[in-house]
Scaffold this motif. Structure first.
Motif, PDB file in Angstrom:
ATOM      1  N   THR A 253       0.834  -1.204   0.000  1.00 28.78           N
ATOM      2  CA  THR A 253       0.000   0.000   0.000  1.00 28.78           C
ATOM      3  C   THR A 253       0.869   1.255   0.000  1.00 28.78           C
ATOM      4  O   THR A 253       0.569   2.230  -0.692  1.00 28.78           O
ATOM      5  N   ALA A 254       1.952   1.228   0.782  1.00 25.68           N
ATOM      6  CA  ALA A 254       2.855   2.377   0.844  1.00 25.68           C
ATOM      7  C   ALA A 254       3.480   2.661  -0.520  1.00 25.68           C
ATOM      8  O   ALA A 254       3.597   3.819  -0.948  1.00 25.68           O
ATOM      9  N   VAL A 255       3.892   1.619  -1.221  1.00 25.67           N
ATOM     10  CA  VAL A 255       4.487   1.797  -2.554  1.00 25.67           C
ATOM     11  C   VAL A 255       3.436   2.294  -3.542  1.00 25.67           C
ATOM     12  O   VAL A 255       3.693   3.198  -4.347  1.00 25.67           O
ATOM     13  N   ALA A 256       2.216   1.719  -3.475  1.00 28.14           N
ATOM     14  CA  ALA A 256       1.143   2.163  -4.376  1.00 28.14           C
ATOM     15  C   ALA A 256       0.848   3.649  -4.177  1.00 28.14           C
ATOM     16  O   ALA A 256       0.600   4.382  -5.142  1.00 28.14           O
ATOM     17  N   ALA A 257       0.895   4.105  -2.914  1.00 23.97           N
ATOM     18  CA  ALA A 257       0.628   5.517  -2.629  1.00 23.97           C
ATOM     19  C   ALA A 257       1.662   6.421  -3.282  1.00 23.97           C
ATOM     20  O   ALA A 257       1.360   7.564  -3.650  1.00 23.97           O
ATOM     21  N   ARG A 258       2.866   5.929  -3.465  1.00 22.78           N
ATOM     22  CA  ARG A 258       3.927   6.722  -4.089  1.00 22.78           C
ATOM     23  C   ARG A 258       3.730   6.867  -5.597  1.00 22.78           C
ATOM     24  O   ARG A 258       4.382   7.696  -6.233  1.00 22.78           O
ATOM     25  N   PHE A 259       2.830   6.053  -6.154  1.00 20.28           N
ATOM     26  CA  PHE A 259       2.513   6.181  -7.575  1.00 20.28           C
ATOM     27  C   PHE A 259       1.322   7.108  -7.811  1.00 20.28           C
ATOM     28  O   PHE A 259       0.896   7.284  -8.947  1.00 20.28           O
ATOM     29  N   GLY A 260       0.745   7.667  -6.746  1.00 23.36           N
ATOM     30  CA  GLY A 260      -0.347   8.620  -6.888  1.00 23.36           C
ATOM     31  C   GLY A 260      -1.668   8.119  -6.330  1.00 23.36           C
ATOM     32  O   GLY A 260      -1.836   6.928  -6.037  1.00 23.36           O
ATOM     33  N   ALA A 261      -2.615   9.040  -6.190  1.00 23.92           N
ATOM     34  CA  ALA A 261      -3.907   8.727  -5.579  1.00 23.92           C
ATOM     35  C   ALA A 261      -4.690   7.697  -6.393  1.00 23.92           C
ATOM     36  O   ALA A 261      -5.346   6.815  -5.840  1.00 23.92           O
ATOM     37  N   ALA A 262      -4.631   7.798  -7.725  1.00 26.06           N
ATOM     38  CA  ALA A 262      -5.378   6.857  -8.569  1.00 26.06           C
ATOM     39  C   ALA A 262      -4.837   5.447  -8.411  1.00 26.06           C
ATOM     40  O   ALA A 262      -5.602   4.472  -8.326  1.00 26.06           O
ATOM     41  N   ALA A 263      -3.512   5.324  -8.329  1.00 22.79           N
ATOM     42  CA  ALA A 263      -2.898   3.997  -8.196  1.00 22.79           C
ATOM     43  C   ALA A 263      -3.251   3.364  -6.856  1.00 22.79           C
ATOM     44  O   ALA A 263      -3.602   2.180  -6.795  1.00 22.79           O
ATOM     45  N   VAL A 264      -3.156   4.132  -5.774  1.00 26.75           N
ATOM     46  CA  VAL A 264      -3.446   3.546  -4.466  1.00 26.75           C
ATOM     47  C   VAL A 264      -4.933   3.251  -4.327  1.00 26.75           C
ATOM     48  O   VAL A 264      -5.334   2.261  -3.687  1.00 26.75           O
ATOM     49  N   GLY A 265      -5.791   4.070  -4.946  1.00 32.92           N
ATOM     50  CA  GLY A 265      -7.230   3.780  -4.929  1.00 32.92           C
ATOM     51  C   GLY A 265      -7.543   2.494  -5.669  1.00 32.92           C
ATOM     52  O   GLY A 265      -8.324   1.659  -5.191  1.00 32.92           O
ATOM     53  N   ALA A 266      -6.932   2.313  -6.840  1.00 32.21           N
ATOM     54  CA  ALA A 266      -7.142   1.084  -7.614  1.00 32.21           C
ATOM     55  C   ALA A 266      -6.574  -0.122  -6.869  1.00 32.21           C
ATOM     56  O   ALA A 266      -7.169  -1.212  -6.870  1.00 32.21           O
ATOM     57  N   HIS A 267      -5.418   0.074  -6.232  1.00 35.25           N
ATOM     58  CA  HIS A 267      -4.820  -1.021  -5.445  1.00 35.25           C
ATOM     59  C   HIS A 267      -5.752  -1.437  -4.319  1.00 35.25           C
ATOM     60  O   HIS A 267      -5.911  -2.635  -4.047  1.00 35.25           O
TER      61      HIS A 267
END
Length: 440
Positions: A253-267
């Motif tokens: 989740t922490a890594v996904a958040a570093r790719f932006g809000a859309a990426a962490v939301g999709a994750h």
């Protein structure tokens, strides 16, 4: 009092389903109640909802401890039951219940004194949310002894292959709490406190029902430190294994958040669907724990191997069914969770990985249950640590370093599951997990 256990080779898919389906209902009861609780509190406003999120995270960790107690108890109790000694199987439940009660009381006392500091830490500092969360926690934590007693009760009753009473003892209190929660929150005017009271009442009632079931068994109820110590060793290995899981998914989740809000939301969408299918498949693993433990306790090594193969096959078939459903829902499901086109676009990056993981995960979860039932928990602990810290974590941080996006994260998750699958199949083939007798 002795028991008669059918040969493992005579166990049909219908018998496995008869154990797995009630277990699934029990597993789903608490998450469904949490959804009701969240919906009720959500109408109180932003601060109470945020406070519930903070407090609920702590109680989720307590429930995780309960899962460890339940899984460890199931395997030990099932072995005793398979060896023809039902009283000894129930006695494992007595000692597990003492362990659970002690742990629950410690949780309640710790939160009574440290709940404020814990809430401030999780809420990011002092303020309205932290104060409300601390108040909710101090009341809800009073249900911790009952919550853990219920987990121990689920463990020994699954071990003796009694699926009716756990269903009743979990569903009835949760239904009562689902009715109490809106009444206490709104007409009674208790607000967020009413949610905490409803939680504590349900968990205490459930724990009391399981404790009463032990009393009705008419066996010695005194604590036996040696047995409790053995259960602690088993629980320690399961806890360490769980910590490796938590570290892996928090890092993802922490890594996904570093790719932006859309990426962490999709994750979040994809990983919650993964957790949901894992919950369903976990019911099959629970059936495997009870049946394999009983077979080994009865000295039926060939039957245990047969059960392991059958459960693995069923897990794979269930995984294929989930894969088909998730693939078919690719154009619809993400839109149910988000109207943001960028989130839906990112979800499509993770989707093929999510689909491919289902059959693999189905076999892995089933074999996890086989080895827990066999008491081969140390191997599972070591395997999870190696797969997490040698596979999953390096892969997802490499994905960040190379800017591989969400696809890189899910490739890391796939590597994690595949490593576990290979190691579990090798363990299954080696037969090192097949240790017969009432205890391992």
């Amino acid at each position: 009092m002795s028991s008669t256990v059918a040969p493992a080779t005579a166990v049909s898919p219908r018998r496995i389903a008869a154990l797995a389906l009630p277990a699934l209902v029990v597993l789903a009861a608490e998450p469904l109640y949490v959804l009701v609780d969240t919906a009720v509190v959500g109408h109180l406003g932003r601060v109470p909802l945020a406070a519930l999120a903070v407090g609920g995270t702590v109680m989720t960790l307590t429930a995780w401890i309960g899962t460890v107690v339940a899984y460890g108890t199931t395997g030990r109790s099932a072995r005793r039951f398979g060896a023809g000694d039902r009283a000894a199987a129930v006695a494992e439940g007595v000692q597990a219940s003492w362990l659970a009660l002690t742990a629950g009381l410690l949780v309640a006392v710790a939160i009574a004194f440290g709940g404020g500091a814990l809430a401030r830490t999780l809420a990011g500092g002092p303020g309205e949310v932290a104060d409300a969360a601390a108040g909710w926690l101090r009341i809800a934590a009073l249900g911790a002894p009952g919550l853990l007693l219920a987990a121990a009760g689920n463990g020994w009753l699954r071990g003796i292959q009694d699926t009716r009473r756990p269903l009743l003892f979990v569903l009835a209190p949760n239904l009562l709490s689902a009715l109490l929660c809106p009444l206490l929150v709104y007409p009674a005017g208790l607000g967020l406190v009413g949610s905490a009271v409803a939680n504590a009442v349900a968990q205490t009632l459930s724990g009391g029902l399981f404790a009463a079931a032990l009393v009705r068994e008419r066996i010695a109820l005194r604590p036996r430190p040696r047995v409790i110590g053995q259960q602690l060793v088993l629980g320690r290995d399961l806890l360490v294994r769980g910590v490796a899981f938590q570290a892996s998914f928090l890092s993802a989740t922490a890594v996904a958040a570093r790719f932006g809000a859309a990426a962490v939301g999709a994750h979040q969408i994809a990983v919650q669907l993964w957790f949901f299918t894992a919950l369903v498949l976990d019911a099959l693993a629970i059936a495997a724990q009870a049946l394999v433990g009983a077979a080994l306790g009865a000295g039926d090594a060939a039957g245990a191997r047969f059960l392991a193969r059958r459960v693995a096959l069923l897990g794979g078939l269930c995984g294929v069914a989930f894969a088909v459903l998730i693939a078919a829902g690719a154009g619809l499901v993400p839109s149910l969770f988000s109207s943001d086109p960028q989130v839906r676009e990112q979800a499509m990056v993770a989707w093929p990985w999510l689909v491919a993981l289902q059959p693999i995960g189905g076999v892995v979860f089933a074999l996890d249950g086989v080895l827990i039932g066999a008491g081969d928990v140390r191997y599972l602990r070591n395997l999870t640590i190696v797969a997490a810290f040698g596979g999953f974590l390096p892969a997802i941080w490499l994905a960040y370093g190379l800017d591989l996006g969400l696809g890189g994260i899910w490739a890391g998750l796939t590597l994690f599951v595949v490593l576990r699958l290979v190691a579990l199949l090798l363990r299954l083939r080696s037969g090192a997990w097949v240790v017969v007798g009432a205890v391992r």
